[in-house]
Design an enzyme around this catalytic site. Structure first.
Site, PDB file in Angstrom:
ATOM      1  N   ASN A 140      25.111  -6.633  12.779  1.00 40.53           N
ATOM      2  CA  ASN A 140      25.056  -6.471  11.324  1.00 40.53           C
ATOM      3  C   ASN A 140      24.696  -7.776  10.605  1.00 40.53           C
ATOM      4  O   ASN A 140      23.883  -7.774   9.679  1.00 40.53           O
ATOM      5  CB  ASN A 140      26.386  -5.923  10.801  1.00 40.53           C
ATOM      6  CG  ASN A 140      26.697  -4.548  11.367  1.00 40.53           C
ATOM      7  OD1 ASN A 140      25.824  -3.929  11.985  1.00 40.53           O
ATOM      8  ND2 ASN A 140      27.908  -4.062  11.173  1.00 40.53           N
TER       9      ASN A 140
ATOM     10  N   LYS B 154     -25.987   5.501  -5.113  1.00 46.83           N
ATOM     11  CA  LYS B 154     -24.615   5.095  -5.425  1.00 46.83           C
ATOM     12  C   LYS B 154     -24.215   3.731  -4.883  1.00 46.83           C
ATOM     13  O   LYS B 154     -24.596   3.350  -3.788  1.00 46.83           O
ATOM     14  CB  LYS B 154     -23.619   6.139  -4.868  1.00 46.83           C
ATOM     15  CG  LYS B 154     -23.545   7.426  -5.648  1.00 46.83           C
ATOM     16  CD  LYS B 154     -23.123   7.276  -7.096  1.00 46.83           C
ATOM     17  CE  LYS B 154     -21.641   7.104  -7.274  1.00 46.83           C
ATOM     18  NZ  LYS B 154     -20.870   8.272  -6.859  1.00 46.83           N
TER      19      LYS B 154
ATOM     20  N   GLN C 263      19.114   0.753   8.137  1.00 46.45           N
ATOM     21  CA  GLN C 263      17.984   0.541   9.050  1.00 46.45           C
ATOM     22  C   GLN C 263      16.686   1.037   8.391  1.00 46.45           C
ATOM     23  O   GLN C 263      15.598   0.621   8.771  1.00 46.45           O
ATOM     24  CB  GLN C 263      18.247   1.292  10.363  1.00 46.45           C
ATOM     25  CG  GLN C 263      17.186   1.114  11.404  1.00 46.45           C
ATOM     26  CD  GLN C 263      17.665   1.585  12.777  1.00 46.45           C
ATOM     27  OE1 GLN C 263      18.499   0.930  13.410  1.00 46.45           O
ATOM     28  NE2 GLN C 263      17.179   2.724  13.215  1.00 46.45           N
TER      29      GLN C 263
ATOM     30  N   THR D 168      -8.391  -1.980 -27.728  1.00 48.67           N
ATOM     31  CA  THR D 168      -7.075  -1.332 -27.756  1.00 48.67           C
ATOM     32  C   THR D 168      -7.377   0.160 -27.730  1.00 48.67           C
ATOM     33  O   THR D 168      -8.410   0.591 -28.268  1.00 48.67           O
ATOM     34  CB  THR D 168      -6.260  -1.680 -29.024  1.00 48.67           C
ATOM     35  OG1 THR D 168      -6.961  -1.184 -30.169  1.00 48.67           O
ATOM     36  CG2 THR D 168      -6.053  -3.186 -29.198  1.00 48.67           C
ATOM     37  N   HIS D 169      -6.545   0.931 -27.075  1.00 49.38           N
ATOM     38  CA  HIS D 169      -6.798   2.377 -26.882  1.00 49.38           C
ATOM     39  C   HIS D 169      -8.143   2.612 -26.184  1.00 49.38           C
ATOM     40  O   HIS D 169      -8.753   3.666 -26.369  1.00 49.38           O
ATOM     41  CB  HIS D 169      -6.779   3.143 -28.210  1.00 49.38           C
ATOM     42  CG  HIS D 169      -5.619   2.809 -29.098  1.00 49.38           C
ATOM     43  ND1 HIS D 169      -4.437   3.505 -29.075  1.00 49.38           N
ATOM     44  CD2 HIS D 169      -5.453   1.814 -30.016  1.00 49.38           C
ATOM     45  CE1 HIS D 169      -3.592   2.976 -29.945  1.00 49.38           C
ATOM     46  NE2 HIS D 169      -4.184   1.939 -30.526  1.00 49.38           N
TER      47      HIS D 169
ATOM     48  N   LYS E  52      13.622  -1.329   6.568  1.00 56.43           N
ATOM     49  CA  LYS E  52      12.529  -2.129   7.135  1.00 56.43           C
ATOM     50  C   LYS E  52      11.148  -1.532   6.951  1.00 56.43           C
ATOM     51  O   LYS E  52      10.222  -2.228   6.508  1.00 56.43           O
ATOM     52  CB  LYS E  52      12.809  -2.420   8.598  1.00 56.43           C
ATOM     53  CG  LYS E  52      13.829  -3.510   8.747  1.00 56.43           C
ATOM     54  CD  LYS E  52      14.347  -3.636  10.142  1.00 56.43           C
ATOM     55  CE  LYS E  52      15.804  -4.015  10.097  1.00 56.43           C
ATOM     56  NZ  LYS E  52      16.694  -2.934   9.558  1.00 56.43           N
TER      57      LYS E  52
ATOM     58  N   SER F 192      15.117   1.552  16.473  1.00 61.11           N
ATOM     59  CA  SER F 192      14.252   0.938  15.453  1.00 61.11           C
ATOM     60  C   SER F 192      13.279  -0.059  16.082  1.00 61.11           C
ATOM     61  O   SER F 192      12.559  -0.748  15.371  1.00 61.11           O
ATOM     62  CB  SER F 192      15.124   0.229  14.407  1.00 61.11           C
ATOM     63  OG  SER F 192      15.996  -0.699  15.018  1.00 61.11           O
TER      64      SER F 192
ATOM     65  N   TYR G 296      28.272  -2.353   6.267  1.00 62.64           N
ATOM     66  CA  TYR G 296      27.030  -1.860   6.881  1.00 62.64           C
ATOM     67  C   TYR G 296      27.113  -0.350   7.113  1.00 62.64           C
ATOM     68  O   TYR G 296      28.152   0.202   7.479  1.00 62.64           O
ATOM     69  CB  TYR G 296      26.784  -2.566   8.235  1.00 62.64           C
ATOM     70  CG  TYR G 296      25.518  -2.079   8.916  1.00 62.64           C
ATOM     71  CD1 TYR G 296      24.282  -2.624   8.595  1.00 62.64           C
ATOM     72  CD2 TYR G 296      25.565  -1.040   9.852  1.00 62.64           C
ATOM     73  CE1 TYR G 296      23.121  -2.163   9.199  1.00 62.64           C
ATOM     74  CE2 TYR G 296      24.406  -0.572  10.458  1.00 62.64           C
ATOM     75  CZ  TYR G 296      23.183  -1.133  10.123  1.00 62.64           C
ATOM     76  OH  TYR G 296      22.034  -0.677  10.707  1.00 62.64           O
TER      77      TYR G 296
ATOM     78  N   SER H 215     -22.807   5.938  -0.753  1.00 63.71           N
ATOM     79  CA  SER H 215     -22.441   7.342  -0.611  1.00 63.71           C
ATOM     80  C   SER H 215     -23.240   7.935   0.544  1.00 63.71           C
ATOM     81  O   SER H 215     -24.367   7.520   0.804  1.00 63.71           O
ATOM     82  CB  SER H 215     -22.775   8.075  -1.916  1.00 63.71           C
ATOM     83  OG  SER H 215     -23.034   9.434  -1.668  1.00 63.71           O
TER      84      SER H 215
ATOM     85  N   GLU I 163     -10.784   0.683  -6.137  1.00 64.29           N
ATOM     86  CA  GLU I 163     -10.103   1.983  -6.150  1.00 64.29           C
ATOM     87  C   GLU I 163      -8.970   2.031  -5.132  1.00 64.29           C
ATOM     88  O   GLU I 163      -7.896   2.581  -5.399  1.00 64.29           O
ATOM     89  CB  GLU I 163     -11.097   3.103  -5.864  1.00 64.29           C
ATOM     90  CG  GLU I 163     -12.086   3.320  -7.003  1.00 64.29           C
ATOM     91  CD  GLU I 163     -13.192   4.284  -6.578  1.00 64.29           C
ATOM     92  OE1 GLU I 163     -13.057   5.475  -6.854  1.00 64.29           O
ATOM     93  OE2 GLU I 163     -14.163   3.828  -5.955  1.00 64.29           O
TER      94      GLU I 163
ATOM     95  N   ASN J 266     -20.435   2.122  -4.982  1.00 61.94           N
ATOM     96  CA  ASN J 266     -19.090   2.464  -5.440  1.00 61.94           C
ATOM     97  C   ASN J 266     -18.104   1.301  -5.323  1.00 61.94           C
ATOM     98  O   ASN J 266     -18.164   0.526  -4.371  1.00 61.94           O
ATOM     99  CB  ASN J 266     -18.548   3.647  -4.635  1.00 61.94           C
ATOM    100  CG  ASN J 266     -19.319   4.925  -4.914  1.00 61.94           C
ATOM    101  OD1 ASN J 266     -19.801   5.151  -6.014  1.00 61.94           O
ATOM    102  ND2 ASN J 266     -19.457   5.759  -3.891  1.00 61.94           N
TER     103      ASN J 266
HETATM  104  N1  ARG Z   1      18.882  -1.631  14.077  1.00 60.13           N
HETATM  105  C1  ARG Z   1      19.913  -1.856  13.134  1.00 60.13           C
HETATM  106  C2  ARG Z   1      19.306  -2.054  11.713  1.00 60.13           C
HETATM  107  O1  ARG Z   1      18.147  -2.238  11.609  1.00 60.13           O
HETATM  108  C3  ARG Z   1      20.724  -3.002  13.578  1.00 60.13           C
HETATM  109  C4  ARG Z   1      21.981  -3.278  12.899  1.00 60.13           C
HETATM  110  C5  ARG Z   1      23.303  -2.835  13.406  1.00 60.13           C
HETATM  111  N2  ARG Z   1      23.515  -1.560  13.931  1.00 60.13           N
HETATM  112  C6  ARG Z   1      24.726  -1.052  14.081  1.00 60.13           C
HETATM  113  N3  ARG Z   1      24.839   0.107  14.644  1.00 60.13           N
HETATM  114  N4  ARG Z   1      25.781  -1.662  13.660  1.00 60.13           N
HETATM  115  O2  ARG Z   1      19.990  -1.999  10.708  1.00 60.13           O
END
Ligand code: ARG
Length: 461
Positions: free
Chosen positions: A109, A282, A321, A154-155, A324, A22, A316, A276, A289, A284
């Site tokens: 963890n 144009k 993971q 409204t509408h 993120k 990660s 966990y 455009s 948007e 825009n």
């Molecule tokens: N890279 C992991 C995460 O983002 C780290 C956490 C723990 N990983 C584990 N194998 N116990 O969640």
């Protein structure tokens, strides 16, 4: 060699190495990881779990690592999977054995859980500030348009007369709630999971209150299993961000309508519009948007994490993971949208005469016309019917209500008198809508007072 290589007889397959890693996205939490490690090391030293000298060496090593990262001197490696193991390996390469003691009484963890809370806490503060800036602009623009009459809809049908101030202050209320929602998320998020260990706490005499306080948390989380497996705070944030985007998107949709030739209520500044490649005429509203379009990404992130978490057993699991990328993307998206949206609103030119012209067509004073009779004692439903008949007559004759003669009014109902023209004048219609929360000058002045007090409280805090 992996930090966890002890029980393995084979190298990790290259595909697994990449798949599992990660670091490409969690490296953005390097500051928080170092901050968490600094607090953990200090606490280990203070409680005697490690020697004070080792704690000091760790702190020094981490600080030098931090400045090298900020100077762009460090390359992270997928071999070390994530930011946590990368930093531990880099630290140990720098300071030797003391570095190997840092992970005492800690697990990745609880480390990742604390990092993410610290990281999102900082992002929440930035997004909140951006919302406050948008609110400033709304307050300023609304104050300039307390008598700018426009049709309320409204509408998407012209309904009753309002002012631009009233319309902008509706968004003022929405974005104020968004601010308080972020404040609530931060409040619940602000507890420290560090010391939960892998899942079951630890046998070392650690002080979770010390680390919590060093890291600016309100205290430690109560349960170690929950500490490592809770991602509610990420989902709550995604939900709050989805609402921010929903509000931005609704406003964007209106801006897109308002700058169309069909409405022409506003003209966007050249610096906040695009042209455009083929149509020379144009101009825009791409910014509005794109904000509307990016709303889908943020909703997607919310759905994605809700789905990831829905049947995970405690505690966990590696699935987590996957929290993120969606939350980082949502945070980035909102931070990209807010400043450009605010600047677009701040620089747009309002065209009050077009708003008024639109307000004059579409019988938006029909309710006021019925209210006129009702105030003379006619039951509202009878008044409503009489005015409905007048509107019908006007539509077939291509006239407005105020163009009717007094005789025509009186043919519909004998209680109509010469003062009806004053009663259905658009300015009167708006100024008489002075119920609390309404669009009269008194109403929008009160709303501005509330909004400015809301902003002032937060400037002082
Ligand atoms: N890279 C992991 C995460 O983002 C780290 C956490 C723990 N990983 C584990 N194998 N116990 O969640």
């Amino acid at each position: 060699m992996k930090l966890w290589s002890g029980r393995f007889q084979k190298e990790t397959d290259a595909l697994v190495n990449d798949f599992n890693s990660s670091i490409s996205f969690d490296q953005r939490m390097y500051r928080e990881d170092i901050q968490g490690s600094l607090a953990h090391a200090q606490m280990l030293g203070d409680t005697g779990v490690i020697q004070k000298a080792d704690a000091a060496a760790i702190a020094e090593g981490l600080k030098s690592l931090l400045s090298d990262i900020e100077a762009g001197k460090i390359e992270f490696s997928a071999d070390n999977e994530d930011i946590h193991m990368n930093l531990e390996a880099l630290l140990t390469a720098r300071i030797g054995d003391a570095g190997k003691r840092l992970h005492t009484a800690r697990s990745r963890n609880d480390q990742v859980a604390v990092d993410l809370r610290l990281y999102l806490r900082r992002e929440i503060a930035e997004i909140r500030q951006m919302l406050l800036e948008l609110l400033q602009v709304l307050a300023k623009t609304a104050a300039q348009h307390q008598t700018t009459v426009m049709p309320g809809y409204t509408h998407l049908q012209r309904a009753q007369p309002i002012t631009l101030a009233q319309h902008l202050l509706a968004y003022g209320s929405m974005f104020s709630r968004d601010v308080t929602r972020l404040e609530d998320v931060k409040k619940r998020m602000n507890l420290c999971p560090l010391g939960s260990g892998a899942l079951a706490g630890t046998t070392y005499p650690i002080d979770r209150f010390e680390t919590a306080s060093l890291l600016g948390f309100d205290g430690p989380m109560a349960n170690s299993l929950d500490g490592v497996s809770d991602r509610d705070y990420v989902i709550e944030l995604l939900s709050a961000l989805s609402l921010v985007m929903m509000h931005l998107s609704r406003f964007s949709e209106e801006i897109i309508l308002w700058c169309s030739w069909e409405f022409k209520f506003i003209e966007l500044d050249d610096a906040y519009s695009t042209g455009s490649s083929i149509m020379p005429q144009k101009k825009n509203p791409d910014v509005a948007e794109l904000v509307r379009g990016k709303t889908g990404r943020v909703y997607g992130s919310l759905m994605s994490l809700l789905t990831t978490m829905k049947s995970l057993p405690l505690a966990y699991n590696k699935d987590m993971q996957e929290d993120k990328e969606p939350v980082f993307d949502a945070v980035d998206t909102v931070k990209q949208c807010l400043p450009v949206f605010t600047a677009m609103v701040e620089t747009m030119k309002v065209l009050p005469e077009n708003m008024l012209a639109a307000a004059k067509r579409g019988f938006i004073n029909a309710t006021d016309c019925a209210d006129y009779l009702t105030k003379k004692g006619v039951p509202f439903r009878d008044a409503y019917k009489a005015v409905g008949q007048l509107v019908y007559a006007c539509t077939t004759a291509g006239k407005t209500l105020e163009a009717l003669t007094l005789e025509e009014f009186q043919a519909a109902h004998p209680l109509f008198d010469a003062d009806v023209y004053e009663a259905i004048d658009l300015q009167t219609c708006v100024s008489q809508r002075n119920s609390y929360g309404g669009p009269s000058v008194a109403g929008t002045t009160k709303q501005l007072e509330l909004l400015n007090a809301f902003l002032k409280e937060r400037e002082e805090a």
